[in-house]
Scaffold this motif. Structure first.
Motif, mmCIF file in Angstrom:
data_model
loop_
_atom_site.group_PDB
_atom_site.id
_atom_site.type_symbol
_atom_site.label_atom_id
_atom_site.label_comp_id
_atom_site.label_asym_id
_atom_site.label_seq_id
_atom_site.Cartn_x
_atom_site.Cartn_y
_atom_site.Cartn_z
ATOM 1 N N GLY A 284 2.558 6.791 -6.798
ATOM 2 C CA GLY A 284 3.455 5.697 -7.154
ATOM 3 C C GLY A 284 2.716 4.379 -7.291
ATOM 4 O O GLY A 284 3.009 3.577 -8.196
ATOM 5 N N GLY A 285 1.735 4.137 -6.415
ATOM 6 C CA GLY A 285 0.957 2.905 -6.482
ATOM 7 C C GLY A 285 0.153 2.792 -7.768
ATOM 8 O O GLY A 285 0.043 1.710 -8.347
ATOM 9 N N VAL A 286 -0.414 3.908 -8.211
ATOM 10 C CA VAL A 286 -1.170 3.918 -9.467
ATOM 11 C C VAL A 286 -0.272 3.514 -10.626
ATOM 12 O O VAL A 286 -0.621 2.653 -11.445
ATOM 13 C CB VAL A 286 -1.785 5.307 -9.723
ATOM 14 N N GLU A 287 0.896 4.145 -10.701
ATOM 15 C CA GLU A 287 1.804 3.867 -11.810
ATOM 16 C C GLU A 287 2.302 2.429 -11.779
ATOM 17 O O GLU A 287 2.360 1.751 -12.815
ATOM 18 C CB GLU A 287 2.995 4.827 -11.766
ATOM 19 N N ALA A 288 2.640 1.923 -10.594
ATOM 20 C CA ALA A 288 3.159 0.551 -10.489
ATOM 21 C C ALA A 288 2.096 -0.475 -10.867
ATOM 22 O O ALA A 288 2.359 -1.393 -11.659
ATOM 23 C CB ALA A 288 3.664 0.298 -9.068
ATOM 24 N N SER A 289 0.903 -0.343 -10.312
ATOM 25 C CA SER A 289 -0.150 -1.330 -10.600
ATOM 26 C C SER A 289 -0.562 -1.284 -12.070
ATOM 27 O O SER A 289 -0.794 -2.330 -12.692
ATOM 28 C CB SER A 289 -1.364 -1.090 -9.697
#
Length: 647
Positions: A284-289
């Motif tokens: 999720g962090g990869v997609e958000a950033s």
């Protein structure tokens, strides 16, 4: 198994739509069952798009009329499409919303009907001016509440109260005070209030580029970007995460909608990341950033760069060129951590048999790159205006889509693209109108200058401390707000403080722009990260902090280009740029290594601190600091090599 994104998969399922609506208020619109209401929505939306498309070629009416017509149609569509409350039925149109839509139209009818009278009165409004002005202010506040949530209209109301009662405020906040009639007149019949620069840019550049994005999407650009990213990076170590970065960065630059990008692209990429072994918070962090970073990536930068160009009075191309290196460094930092996490956890890429072949992808949809290349040519090399460039780029997009059957747009597709473009522009347009109230009051009362003086005073005239205070102010102001109004507010309230300390205006505006955007991934209110957690099934707060960790370069790079504007390619030679590129790339990669705690083997916490310290040495580069930074890198690599060989 074929992992390519099909047209069917581009449509969100009920769960994904619920996630999108939870974190993105712009997606909570009505869907009518009655064909007559659907036809009215299509008619108004297509009319809005055709008006802007046509006037971009033949020219617009006078400024006040053009902006008022743009806003009136936007308001009418909002009251038709968006319910007053989230739990209201979404298949019917209440009579009062139809009345509000007609009232919105009346505000521009009055300006067209009595334009000469408004100009002649020149700041001495009559009763009709005040009536329609009050109606417009109330409509803008209510429409902004429906589309963007409570934060922006409440902030606008606070500024209105400040204008009315500022004479009773203490200290530097006190001003002469203004009556309701003076305020309404200023906000309604001048180009300094609601019809100010923000709505002006919305009515020109932003709308046209959103329309361009709608035509690209209808031609299948979303599928092409995902297939292209899969073909290029899917087989590499940690491939799906790199696919997420590439696809989300491409799409984010065009659409500028971080939360929507997270849900649409993430619905495809996050399951792939989890499948090869990334944990759900990291995925999720990869997609958000990556989705948030699209707004700092040229050539389009989510359209906010056009407002920056208008505000600063400089060519858009200057901003786009300046933003290239910082954006690439931001994504380099994310990719470094992705690769190291895959190495640390022993994660592999996807099988080539599961991936599309690059040659096939380019053969089937590669022609869709032509409109983007054409846009770059028009913006950077043709010498034509931005509006004219946008017009011809849309025309080229339609023509290029006809080259293959899989991308060919029918008359229905073109109509749907026109409607989608107008619908997508509603959130940005109404946010710009609401921000017009805030900026108008700040201009009228001198609040922006007072706040800038306060920030400088708090910073003790220390540039670094002022930068820290400005960073915090931008992140706080950006929490819960769309990126474009966030930039406008921070540019009005925070950027002048940096300019007072000698920072170049472009550098100051890019600084506040970056941190206003990063509010979307900075807890406690990190809407893009929370939306990604909804897709991945992870913890919202942990995903938020993971997004911050992955985007750590984005929090450092703005400080770097403040201290050394050569990073923005401003007044620099080729050799200086190459040297700066070497040190900045090295520093960002070292920062990623320190954040992930891995290079050739797992790193001791003290070694991570040493590596982070070495990375910071490159923040304000000079020969001594560069030598220290490279020395730390060599020492760390040597220790890692020895430990890895011993193990």
């Amino acid at each position: 198994m074929n992992n390519r994104l099909t047209e069917r998969e581009l449509k969100l399922d009920d769960r994904q739509q619920a996630i999108l609506e939870k974190y993105d208020t712009e997606s909570r619109f009505r869907q009518f069952n009655r064909r007559s209401l659907t036809f009215i929505v299509t008619l108004v939306a297509v009319t809005l798009s055709v008006y802007h498309f046509t006037t971009s070629y033949i020219g617009t009416p006078v400024t006040l009329q053009h902006r008022s017509l743009h806003l009136a149609l936007v308001l009418a569509l909002i009251f038709i499409l968006y319910p007053a409350f989230q739990k209201q039925r979404r298949d019917v149109l209440p009579w009062y919303d139809a009345l509000l839509a007609l009232l919105a139209i009346s505000t521009t009818v009055y300006i067209f009907q009595d334009y000469e009278g408004i100009i002649r009165r020149g700041g001495l409004p009559n009763e009709w001016d005040l009536l329609f002005g009050a109606i417009l202010v109330l409509l803008v506040l209510e429409a902004a509440r429906r589309v963007t949530g409570w934060a922006l209209p409440l902030l606008a109301v606070l500024f209105i109260l400040y204008a009315l009662y500022g004479r009773d405020m203490p200290g530097i906040l006190r001003h002469r005070g203004y009556s309701w009639d003076q305020l309404v007149n200023f906000l309604y019949v001048t180009t300094e209030g609601i019809y100010g620069t923000a709505i002006g840019v919305s009515a020109t550049y932003i709308f046209l580029f959103i329309l361009f994005g709608a035509f690209l999407a209808k031609s299948g650009m979303g599928q092409f970007f995902n297939d292209l990213a899969l073909a290029m990076a899917g087989h590499t170590k940690g491939g799906p995460a790199k696919v997420s970065v590439l696809a989300s960065g491409f799409l984010g630059s065009i659409n500028g909608a971080a939360v929507a990008n997270v849900v649409t692209t993430g619905a495809f990429t996050i399951p792939l990341m989890k499948k090869i072994g990334y944990n759900k918070n990291f995925a999720g962090g990869v997609e958000a950033s990556a989705s948030v970073g699209g707004q700092i990536l040229p050539p389009i930068m989510g359209a906010a760069a056009f407002i920056m160009a208008e505000t600063l009075g400089i060519p858009y191309t200057t901003i786009a060129v300046a933003a290239i290196l910082p954006a690439l460094l931001f994504y380099l930092g994310i990719l470094t951590q992705i690769h190291l996490r895959a190495s640390k956890d022993g994660l592999e890429g996807m099988k080539r048999s599961e991936l599309p072949r690059l040659r096939d992808v380019m053969k089937e949809r590669g022609h869709l790159l032509i409109p983007l290349l054409f846009l770059v040519y028009m913006l950077f090399f043709s010498g034509t205006t931005i509006i004219f460039s946008a017009f011809w780029t849309i025309v080229v997009t339609i023509l290029v889509s006809m080259l293959r059957r899989s991308t060919r747009m029918s008359f229905k597709d073109i109509t749907e693209a026109l409607e989608t473009g107008a619908r997508t522009a509603l959130g940005v347009a109404i946010a710009c109108a609401a921000v017009g109230i805030i900026v108008g009051v700040a201009t009228l009362t001198g609040f922006g200058l007072k706040l800038a003086n306060a920030i400088v005073t708090l910073g003790g005239e220390s540039l670094f401390l002022t930068l820290l205070l400005t960073m915090v102010a931008c992140i706080v102001l950006g929490m819960g707000l769309p990126s474009i109004p966030t930039y406008i507010i921070t540019a009005t309230m925070a950027a002048p403080a940096l300019v007072k300390l000698g920072v170049e205006p472009l550098v100051a505006h890019l600084f506040v722009f970056y941190f206003g955007i990063f509010a979307n991934i900075t807890p406690p209110v990190a809407l893009a990260s929370f939306a990604a957690a909804g897709v991945s099934g992870g913890s919202p707060m942990r995903t938020g902090f993971m997004s911050m960790k992955l985007a750590v370069a984005g929090y450092i790079v703005p400080f770097m280009f403040v201290y050394n504007s050569s990073l923005l390619l401003i007044e620099t030679t080729v050799m200086e740029s190459l040297a700066l590129l070497l040190t900045s790339v090295t520093g960002v990669m070292m920062l990623g290594i320190a954040a992930e705690g891995y290079l050739l083997t797992r790193m001791h916490p003290l070694l991570r601190i040493l590596m982070a310290t070495g990375a910071v040495m490159f923040m304000n580069p000079n020969l001594i600091q560069d030598i220290i930074g490279f020395g730390v890198l060599v020492l760390t690599v040597a220790i890692q090599y020895y430990l890895n060989k011993r193990n």
